[in-house]
Enzyme design. Structure first.
Site, PDB file in Angstrom:
ATOM      1  N   ASP A 738       0.865  -1.185   0.000  1.00 25.50           N
ATOM      2  CA  ASP A 738       0.000   0.000   0.000  1.00 25.50           C
ATOM      3  C   ASP A 738       0.900   1.232   0.000  1.00 25.50           C
ATOM      4  OD1 ASP A 738      -2.892   1.170   0.725  1.00 25.50           O
ATOM      5  OD2 ASP A 738      -1.383   2.244   1.885  1.00 25.50           O
ATOM      6  N   LEU A 739       0.640   2.196  -0.912  1.00 21.99           N
ATOM      7  CA  LEU A 739       1.432   3.434  -0.955  1.00 21.99           C
ATOM      8  C   LEU A 739       0.915   4.394   0.109  1.00 21.99           C
ATOM      9  CD1 LEU A 739       1.868   4.011  -4.788  1.00 21.99           C
ATOM     10  CD2 LEU A 739       3.037   2.446  -3.243  1.00 21.99           C
ATOM     11  N   ASP A 781      -4.266   2.305  -4.736  1.00 25.24           N
ATOM     12  CA  ASP A 781      -2.846   2.254  -4.394  1.00 25.24           C
ATOM     13  C   ASP A 781      -2.448   0.910  -3.792  1.00 25.24           C
ATOM     14  OD1 ASP A 781      -4.240   2.457  -2.047  1.00 25.24           O
ATOM     15  OD2 ASP A 781      -3.061   4.109  -1.212  1.00 25.24           O
TER      16      ASP A 781
END
Length: 864
Positions: A738-739, A781
């Protein structure tokens, strides 16, 4: 018959007047007055009718010299030539007359032939001078004409090589609209006022010219500097003129450095600079730069050719099908326009529509489209087809035309169509400008039976109150809005809210830009009414749409609504051949790998292509279809290559000329009949760029299984990859990434910056993994990585941390520090990529983000 010229005799002696009348009457019409005051009265009544004046110097009251002084002082009379007649044969009298402005001097008694020749010569000289003046000076403004301005600039540059000059040109934004809305006399008055201001601005430092319409130019001795303040002040002066209506002028400056350049090219460059800032608020002038030239020359070329293109029917109507989401049946179409330019080929509207909206030509183009669409609807009605509606665009410029309602109703009456057949699309941004006027216009259109659509809803800033006040029938959701909302589950509540709002307001909803199955299913779930987009069909020529319509009318309705999506997922091979036995052979050859559709004629083939072009893997096309329709289909496919990139294998009895023509017209291969089915199989595979069963399967699945932004697999690709996992690939590590900062980047810098970060992370994953590993963008994301043959939990954790660290160290990630978090789980069973496995990895990711962003956690089977 040539009209006789009029000569005015001014003499108090009736005998002299009679003598002159006798001499002149055969060739001229004669007017007579006894004194200077009477003569001035006649001249002021008809200044353009008098060709010459014969004036006696000795007159009662106002003598000849006083008359001359008064006549030459009045602009309207000053150019009329005067010949003085007197008995005083003296040098002093002659000098006095000529000094006062007389053109010649004649002594009494009169010599008829001398007088006639002198009159003829002076009139001819005056007419020649007037013609030269017309060429040199613009009739409307009195400034130099374009050609004479060029000539004068060239002379000044040659005479003063030491002096630095600038060419400054200007035009008025939307001047055509000013003429259209307020009338040509108002526009002319404005231009005369601008000319006077130009003359005052330049003074004795240069020269001015008026080219045409709103374009002015001047050659000016170079100033120390040019500022927005200078041009803003001039613009303010323009707006003090009578009849000025919020006039906005843009200026372009070309510093004269290359004096060998033709003057007209210098002016063109200054005008290019002016056009480069059109529509830019607060920007009043621009200097020419070579970088401006290419795009602006393209714009100018488009502008120069648009009128001729309209007259020559170069603009073509394309129809994008609109489907009822409940039964997957055609419900109408949206009319779009393409420009088939004889030199540039097919131009998409994004290249010319914005320019037409700026220069006002959009109103003519819209009216052209309305007429073409009505012609299509009339043809359908006459052929007994199912009545379908077509949506047409009504631009902002159209909405504020006083005669819009009359124009639309007259168009429909001319084609004998009901108003309900024409849906009017008004873009959302138009509703925010003068809403009261717009509401009144739209309300009247609805009363007449037109269906009103708000186009691009979700792209602007319309308020709910405004939406409630406007008379509408249909909301059209903006394409970008649909794509983003269906891609972000966390935000999908907004889309549902819009649907609920539309239901409450009794509005139908059309979703445009539907490109994926996931988007369609989401729209079905929340109750959208109609859909259009590339998932169903791209915009197509009217003939292709008609074939699609015929195909639907001839085909039985689907047994169940769910059958259509299933069929759309199947790759299609279309065989268009007049021989039923040949079609049957092709079906047997390709039936196990493709869904084979047969067509016995060109119309049926085009209908299939138009309806299912995204699912068609290849076409086997007979060039001997009835009425030579095989070449017609090939021609359409080649012309629309930018839209339909479908491999075609042409077939026909062996004929070198046919083969050559087919290949020249765009066929990918030619199979001479008779041929074996094995040979046909190889030709079709080669045309598709596929050489093996495995490659064919990969080619068919790849487009549907790839994320459009990053090129990684998507959810469907993950499912396909999971089915391909083998026992020897285990144990495998499943990572969920996950960004950390993406939402903040999107909110602060926009989605373009966010997309760039997503693509950079995908690049990091490719560098940090092996070619055999599985890389997936799950959505938004979130990314999933499956790394095969991971030997231990320690190695799994170490690799996850390594990827997070590599992304943190990635250069060029923008103003926010690049950071990602990861959760991992080790799988040893064959059914590795289950929903349960991803849930475990997601749980580990949550723990990683809770502990400290930017790290990796391994799921151990225990809860935090």
């Amino acid at each position: 018959m040539t009209l006789q010229k009029q000569i005015l005799i001014v003499d108090d002696d009736p005998v002299n007047r009679a003598d002159l009348r006798t001499i002149l009457t055969p060739e001229y019409r004669v007017l007579e007055t006894e004194n200077g005051a009477q003569a001035l009265g006649v001249l002021r009544e008809r200044p353009d009718e008098i060709a010459l004046i014969l004036l006696d110097l000795v007159l009662p009251g106002m003598d000849g010299c006083a008359f001359l002084a008064q006549a030459k002082a009045e602009q309207a009379l000053a150019s009329i030539p005067v010949i003085v007649t007197t008995r005083q044969d003296s040098e002093a009298a002659e000098i006095a007359a000529l000094s006062g402005g007389a053109a010649d001097f004649v002594v009494k008694p009169y010599r008829p032939q001398v007088i006639l020749h002198r009159i003829a010569n002076i009139i001819r000289l005056r007419e020649t001078s007037a013609m030269i003046c017309q060429v040199q000076y613009d009739r409307l403004t009195g400034l130099y004409s374009k050609e004479f301005f060029y000539q004068q600039v060239k002379q000044l540059l040659l005479l003063h090589p030491e002096q630095e000059y600038d060419i400054i040109c200007s035009d008025i934004e939307n001047f055509k609209l000013i003429n259209d809305m307020f009338g040509v006399p108002t526009g002319d008055c404005l231009l005369r006022g601008v000319a006077e201001l130009y003359t005052g601005l330049v003074g004795d430092q240069g020269i001015c010219g008026h080219f045409n319409a709103d374009r002015f130019a001047c050659l000016l001795k170079r100033q120390a500097c040019y500022t927005d303040t200078l041009f803003l002040r001039f613009g303010a002066q323009v707006n003090t003129l009578s009849n000025a209506k919020n006039v906005i002028m843009k200026w372009g400056i070309y510093p004269v450095t290359d004096r060998t350049l033709p003057v007209e090219h210098m002016c063109d460059r200054a005008l290019l600079a002016a056009r480069s800032i059109r529509g830019q608020y607060g920007k009043h002038f621009a200097r020419y730069d070579d970088a401006l030239r290419s795009p602006l020359l393209r714009e100018q070329a488009i502008t120069d050719s648009m009128e001729a293109a309209l007259a020559q029917d170069q603009f073509q109507i394309y129809l994008q099908p609109k489907y009822n989401i409940k039964d997957d049946r055609l419900a109408g179409a949206e009319a779009l326009v393409r420009w088939q330019h004889p030199e540039w080929g097919l131009l998409l509207p994004s290249e010319f529509i914005p320019l037409f909206e700026k220069n006002g030509f959009i109103t003519k183009l819209d009216q052209y489209v309305w007429n073409k669409v009505c012609s299509v609807l009339q043809a359908w009605s006459g052929a007994g087809g199912v009545p379908l509606s077509i949506s047409v665009n009504v631009s902002r410029a159209d909405v504020y035309q006083a005669d819009l309602i009359e124009l639309l109703t007259a168009t429909l009456e001319a084609y004998g169509l009901p108003a309900s057949s024409l849906h009017l699309e008004i873009t959302e941004s138009a509703y925010t400008e003068h809403p009261d006027q717009l509401a009144a216009t739209v309300r009247r259109l609805r009363e007449l039976g037109f269906v009103i659509e708000m186009d691009d809803f979700g792209s602007g800033y319309s308020s709910l109150n405004m939406l409630n006040q406007m008379p509408l029938d249909i909301l059209k959701l903006d394409m970008k809005f649909i794509q983003s909302e269906t891609a972000k589950p966390v935000d999908q509540g907004i889309l549902r809210f819009i649907m609920d709002l539309a239901r409450w307001m009794n509005l139908s909803v059309v979703a445009e830009g539907v490109e994926t199955r996931a988007q369609l299913e989401r729209l079905q779930e929340i109750g959208c009414d109609y859909v259009q987009g590339y998932y169903f069909a791209k915009p197509m020529p009217c003939s292709a749409f008609e074939a699609l319509l015929r195909n639907q009318q001839e085909a039985p309705p689907p047994a169940a609504a769910s059958a259509a999506p299933s069929e759309r997922r199947t790759q299609i091979l279309l065989v268009a051949d007049e021989d039923a036995a040949y079609r049957s052979q092709v079906r047997k050859t390709f039936g196990e790998s493709y869904h084979v559709i047969e067509a016995a004629d060109g119309h049926t083939a085009m209908g299939c292509i138009a309806h299912r072009e995204q699912q068609i893997a290849a076409v086997v096309l007979s060039l001997t279809l009835p009425r030579a329709e095989g070449f017609s289909v090939l021609e359409v496919l080649q012309r629309e290559k930018a839209v339909w990139k479908i491999p075609v294998v042409a077939t026909a009895p062996g004929d070198a000329r046919l083969e050559e023509r087919a290949l020249e017209q765009g066929a990918d291969d030619f199979a001479a009949k008779p041929h074996t089915q094995r040979s046909l199989w190889k030709r079709v595979m080669r045309a598709m760029g596929v050489t093996s069963s495995r490659e064919r399967e990969r080619a068919l699945e790849d487009a549907a299984c790839r994320d459009y932004l990053t090129g990684l697999l998507n959810r469907r690709g993950l499912h396909t990859a999971a089915l391909a996992l083998r026992r020897e690939d285990l144990p495998a590590a499943v990572y969920m990434f996950d960004l950390d900062n993406l939402k903040q980047i999107n909110d602060t810098f926009g989605h373009a910056e966010g997309d760039r970060i997503l693509k950079r992370f995908a690049s990091v994953l490719r560098r940090q993994t092996r070619g055999s590993d599985i890389l997936v963008r799950l959505g938004g994301d979130e990314f999933v990585v499956v790394m095969k043959q991971m030997p231990s939990p320690e190695t799994t954790l170490k690799k996850g941390c390594s990827i997070c660290r590599a992304f943190r160290q990635e250069e060029g990630c923008g103003p926010f520090p690049a950071s990602c978090s990861a959760g991992a789980v080790i799988c040893t069973r064959a059914e590795t990529l289950t929903a349960e496995t991803l849930a475990y990895a997601d749980e580990a990711l949550y723990r990683a983000k809770s502990n400290q962003k930017g790290g990796c956690c391994l799921w151990t089977g225990t809860h935090a």
